[in-house]
Motif scaffolding. Sequence first.
Motif, PDB file in Angstrom:
ATOM      1  N   ILE A 111      16.100  65.167 -15.053  1.00 54.69           N
ATOM      2  CA  ILE A 111      15.052  66.180 -14.860  1.00 54.69           C
ATOM      3  C   ILE A 111      14.553  66.698 -16.205  1.00 54.69           C
ATOM      4  CG2 ILE A 111      14.579  68.494 -13.972  1.00 54.69           C
ATOM      5  CD1 ILE A 111      16.561  67.868 -11.699  1.00 54.69           C
ATOM      6  N   ASN A 112      15.481  66.973 -17.109  1.00 53.69           N
ATOM      7  CA  ASN A 112      15.092  67.507 -18.417  1.00 53.69           C
ATOM      8  C   ASN A 112      14.314  66.483 -19.241  1.00 53.69           C
ATOM      9  OD1 ASN A 112      15.510  69.884 -20.332  1.00 53.69           O
ATOM     10  ND2 ASN A 112      16.165  68.151 -21.587  1.00 53.69           N
ATOM     11  N   THR A 113      14.651  65.208 -19.096  1.00 53.52           N
ATOM     12  CA  THR A 113      13.925  64.159 -19.821  1.00 53.52           C
ATOM     13  C   THR A 113      12.469  64.101 -19.377  1.00 53.52           C
ATOM     14  OG1 THR A 113      15.934  62.840 -20.092  1.00 53.52           O
ATOM     15  CG2 THR A 113      13.827  61.695 -20.321  1.00 53.52           C
ATOM     16  N   LEU A 148       8.700  70.679 -32.415  1.00 56.13           N
ATOM     17  CA  LEU A 148       8.916  70.490 -30.983  1.00 56.13           C
ATOM     18  C   LEU A 148       9.845  69.307 -30.717  1.00 56.13           C
ATOM     19  CD1 LEU A 148       8.183  71.258 -28.060  1.00 56.13           C
ATOM     20  CD2 LEU A 148       6.232  69.692 -28.244  1.00 56.13           C
ATOM     21  N   LEU A 149       9.651  68.213 -31.437  1.00 57.42           N
ATOM     22  CA  LEU A 149      10.516  67.041 -31.262  1.00 57.42           C
ATOM     23  C   LEU A 149      11.973  67.370 -31.580  1.00 57.42           C
ATOM     24  CD1 LEU A 149       8.336  64.131 -32.705  1.00 57.42           C
ATOM     25  CD2 LEU A 149       9.254  64.287 -30.382  1.00 57.42           C
ATOM     26  N   ALA A 203       9.235  65.096 -21.691  1.00 61.32           N
ATOM     27  CA  ALA A 203       8.127  64.159 -21.895  1.00 61.32           C
ATOM     28  C   ALA A 203       6.796  64.815 -21.551  1.00 61.32           C
ATOM     29  CB  ALA A 203       8.340  62.909 -21.047  1.00 61.32           C
ATOM     30  N   PHE A 204       6.786  65.615 -20.480  1.00 56.34           N
ATOM     31  CA  PHE A 204       5.563  66.318 -20.082  1.00 56.34           C
ATOM     32  C   PHE A 204       5.131  67.310 -21.161  1.00 56.34           C
ATOM     33  CE2 PHE A 204       3.580  70.072 -18.204  1.00 56.34           C
ATOM     34  CZ  PHE A 204       2.471  69.494 -17.576  1.00 56.34           C
ATOM     35  N   ILE A 205       6.088  68.091 -21.673  1.00 53.09           N
ATOM     36  CA  ILE A 205       5.774  69.083 -22.712  1.00 53.09           C
ATOM     37  C   ILE A 205       5.242  68.392 -23.964  1.00 53.09           C
ATOM     38  CG2 ILE A 205       6.777  70.794 -24.277  1.00 53.09           C
ATOM     39  CD1 ILE A 205       8.737  71.505 -22.005  1.00 53.09           C
ATOM     40  N   LEU A 206       5.888  67.316 -24.374  1.00 48.49           N
ATOM     41  CA  LEU A 206       5.460  66.597 -25.573  1.00 48.49           C
ATOM     42  C   LEU A 206       4.058  66.016 -25.392  1.00 48.49           C
ATOM     43  CD1 LEU A 206       6.143  65.550 -28.389  1.00 48.49           C
ATOM     44  CD2 LEU A 206       7.189  63.544 -27.307  1.00 48.49           C
ATOM     45  N   CYS A 207       3.798  65.436 -24.233  1.00 53.85           N
ATOM     46  CA  CYS A 207       2.473  64.853 -23.968  1.00 53.85           C
ATOM     47  C   CYS A 207       1.390  65.927 -23.977  1.00 53.85           C
ATOM     48  CB  CYS A 207       2.478  64.117 -22.633  1.00 53.85           C
ATOM     49  SG  CYS A 207       3.376  62.554 -22.657  1.00 53.85           S
ATOM     50  N   PHE A 208       1.711  67.115 -23.442  1.00 51.84           N
ATOM     51  CA  PHE A 208       0.721  68.195 -23.443  1.00 51.84           C
ATOM     52  C   PHE A 208       0.365  68.604 -24.866  1.00 51.84           C
ATOM     53  CE2 PHE A 208      -0.196  72.721 -23.865  1.00 51.84           C
ATOM     54  CZ  PHE A 208      -1.359  72.805 -23.113  1.00 51.84           C
TER      55      PHE A 208
END
Length: 223
Positions: free
Chosen positions: A40-42, A18-19, A46-51
């Motif tokens: 916006i993409n950043t 994912l990273l 960050a939201f996707i990674l945190c999830f």
Amino acid sequence: MKKRIRIHREGWLVLTGLLLLLFAVNLIIYIEFPAPAMAINTVLSAFILCFFIFFFRNPKRIVEIDDPSFVIAPADGTVVVVEKTSEPEYFGDERIQVSIFMSIFNVHANWYPVSGTIVKTVHHNGRHLAAYLPKSSRENERSTVVIETPGKTQILVRQIAGALAQRIVTYAHPGKECHVNEHLGFIKFGSRVDLFLPLDSEIFVQVGEKTTGNETIIARLNE
């Protein structure tokens, strides 16, 4: 009870991939699109990674119970079934079924509910119905583990894939000695765990009750 949050080993490969994917996407957007799109993409990345970090969390839980007849919750979630039912796959008789449904927000590591010896393991390919449905125990992809306790009582644990779950990981194999506080396996993205216990077991949970894996006492075996 000591707790320390870690990332489960089943999550490291997913998080690494994912990273790399998020890095590539952000690099392309940085080169090809204006600054607002990058911002916006950043935030979205960050939201996707945190999830995903949240999903693969692996709390360290050590249960200290001296009575080996206790059956400990194998998973976090909500009890959706407590009933007497037939178990045709291994026992071929009636058992008490206790089922725990795990949403995507629950910890998805699974623990051994009792200490003992692994008698049987088998994996079945199947459908991916919603895991809270009763027929998911028979029709969905699932992994069955039978454990014999030191008191010679056998219980069955069944990991069941749900509508989103695409992989069941089971660490058990026949002949292995297992213990509470150890991981039985992991189910990725929404699932359920069934327990099939002897009819004379004393049940301590009811439908709708929340469970904490390797903490909540589900039942006491008559041994």
